[in-house]
Design an enzyme around this catalytic site. Sequence first.
Site: not given
Length: 925
Positions: A357, A399, A669, A673, A737, A762, A766
């Site tokens: 979650e 380059d 740039d 390119d 688990n 849980n 978390d």
Amino acid sequence: MNGFKNFLQFFFSLFLKQRHTERYFRRQKILESLNRLGTGNRLTSLQYDSRKMSQIATDDVPAAITRLHSCEDGLTNAEAASRRERFGPNEVEHEKPLPAWRHLWHCYSNPFNLLLTTLALISALTQDLTAATVIGTMVVLSTLLRFVQEGRSNRAAERLKSMVSNTATVIRRQALDTEALNARYAGEHLHVGRSAVPVELPIRDLVPGDHVVLSAGDMIPADCRVLTAKDLFVSQSAMTGEALPVEKFAEIDKPFTSIFETPNLVFMGTNVISGSATALVVATGQNTCFGALSARVSETDRTPTAFEAGVNSVSWLLIRFALVMAPVVLFLNGLTKGDWLDASLFALSVAVGLTPEMLPMIVTSTLARGAVTLSRRKVIVKRLDAIQNFGAMNILCTDKTGTITQDRIALARHTDAFGTPSDAVLRYAWLNSFYQTGLKNLLDRAVLEHVALGHEAPEAQTWHKVDEIPFDFERRRMSVIVSEGDNPPLLICKGAVEEILAACTWIADNESADVRPLDDRTLERLRTVTQDLNRQGLRVVAVATREMPAAQSVYSVKDEADLTLVGYIAFLDPPKETTAPALRALAEHGVEVKVLTGDSELVTAQVCAQVGFGHAHVLTGPQIDSMSETELADAASKHQIFARLTPQHKERIVHALRNGGHVVGFMGDGINDAAALRAADIGISVDTGVDIAKEAADIILLEKSLMVLEEGVLEGRRTFCNMLKYIRMTASSNFGNVFSVLVGSAFLPFLPMLPLQLLVQNLLYDLSQTAIPFDSVDRALIAQPLKWNPRDIGRFMIFFGPASSVFDIATFIIMWHVFGANSEAHQSLFQSGWFVEGLLTQTLIVHMIRTPQRPFIDSRAAWPLMLMTVIIAVIGIALPNSPLGGYFGFQPLPLSYYPWLAGMILGYAFLTSLMKKIYIRQFGW
């Protein structure tokens, strides 16, 4: 059981639909999507005023300006501000963030919160108000936590995005005499009125009626009508799929069936390949064709990126696992305990416990923090999920100019055709650089700066500009036509040596002060002169002239013929001092650097040798032309230096490397390119690059340096490592688990843990993971490129998951036999013992498998993660013994339990360390 499975599938389907609708991982690549959508008849169904564009196209220039209520010198700032209030900023809607209420709903409406809400409702209906209150609190906390964290991440991303903005040259009426500017911008393709001046403004500030100046490399900032044009070629491939550029003109002489075929209209999202123009802005923002198509795209699901596909594959693995195991838990508990309602609630809790979650929030937080950290290192991330490719990159194509070299080009020589210093050549070069209005490069600036330092140059007042022929990458040269007083016009052309020589039939001989034909013997001598300059590391540009007929007023590429070679200008761009160390550092971190340049092979080889490439063989563009795709793939992997390349060559090389299984980054740039930037796995540009390069890039560097890039690569790998930590730990912990739950459900006369207790455990676990984005990463883990491999995660889950089950089952045995928790009357003691042991071992696994080294000794977690671990461990131990414990069905644990708990934790740490060694020996990390 089927009903329960259908119930879960219903909520998961809601979740997946929501995620596709909201596009949790936002990657706006509208230009690519437009190619998939096409145009044709679909355009007519969109909110786009093509009729207005057609009317503007058929008007003459004065009528078009009048229709937009503008004037020949553009708008004033006050008029533009008034129109901006009416039409809004020149942006498309997809760039706007979600409203707060919609974002809040998005944070809530996932399957995990929906399941918890269902549990809370069932608890309330069964008069268990305590459970309903606690579960409701969990939903509110998880929703608000994600809302706040994502809000901060989105705001940080917007701030980073605002650091890189494209601009447009806009003509605005001001109280300013601009005769000097007219001398500079003379010619039919750009005329600045007495009360107008070109200014650089953010594209978002444009309004209908504005006049914009366009030149090579510019993105078209809005839907526009061309007012004046000179050799203007525009790439419309993003809109129409046409591979070749289309020439645009100011007027049309026949009607066209499609607005895209109309030669005096240009559209937002396309770009100028060559030439120059002024254009009248007709539509902005969502009223453009691009805006209308992007609205259509935003309603269409896009193909997930490799990173999203990997995250989704892990999520689906655990979701499918939950869909299979939850009915099994329901069946076992229902049959053995006889209470199907409690069994259902417990099965739902198990399903929640098995699903990741916090995965969306952790991924977003980690990516966002990585982007912010990268910004401090002068690296701006345009797409968050580009960080994964940044860390996986093993080949960097770059380059030469400005990356390998100092990007401080200086004019070193100005000689005649045979190498003798010549001030006449400098004057011709200065006239060409001063009067051209196209894409000014570093060479032009070097010429102008050289003259500004006091070197002789013609007086600007004695010359006036007649016309110009802009640069393009096929001819590799450009010309201006100027005249001194009443003298006939003079065409001055400068460009690449071979391309200039190909257009020359005469040569100026300073020794005889005469012009003579250019023969083959002289050509060989000239090539020797230029090669000698190249071997000295100088970049050579040839200069040629031609007197034009006085009556001629219109010029084109065909006039670049029968030229007289007058000499060369040679430039020096020494390598940066940081280039060699940066190349070594990148090589140590598994990134091979390849140089792709349009410069000559001699200059490129000389510069590259100075920074550590040695005497590597140089592969040139003409050699690539004769290669098949298979031959190029082999050559591209073997060579490090490529010279005399066109944009198409660069794109082919990038594709060849990617097809060879490499993750390729391209750093550039310039307009040449752009194709390679789009073709690469990760496009890298700089904030001083042209608009089309910055648009095509995924990463923007605020400093064009390989050292900055090397730091960015490492930070990208750290970010990716932290994401993998959570995914690995969650997958293995959840997988373990389920075995514990199955064993407990099969053999215990009561639930091994109440649904509410399982949910609280849980939630606490978390919460402890929210500090992972701030964790440190071992140097060894970021030494080499990191690739996303979901199969490795599945293997990791299966290998380490059951380790926790060993000690869960040991806890069952201890609680049953040692502490006598072997009946329903003592189930709360059993559940309290497993709750504490399960939470502490889950939290410990964070430190055990976050690193392949010995935890706490060779590798320590960052202080935020350490602090969260301690806090959650203290809460977990204290909760059963606190006054709140009774509300959750807990009871205080005897003191004699804690030595057993310490033994369990130490045993778990030892077993995990042993398995880690076996895993590393077999599969690596």
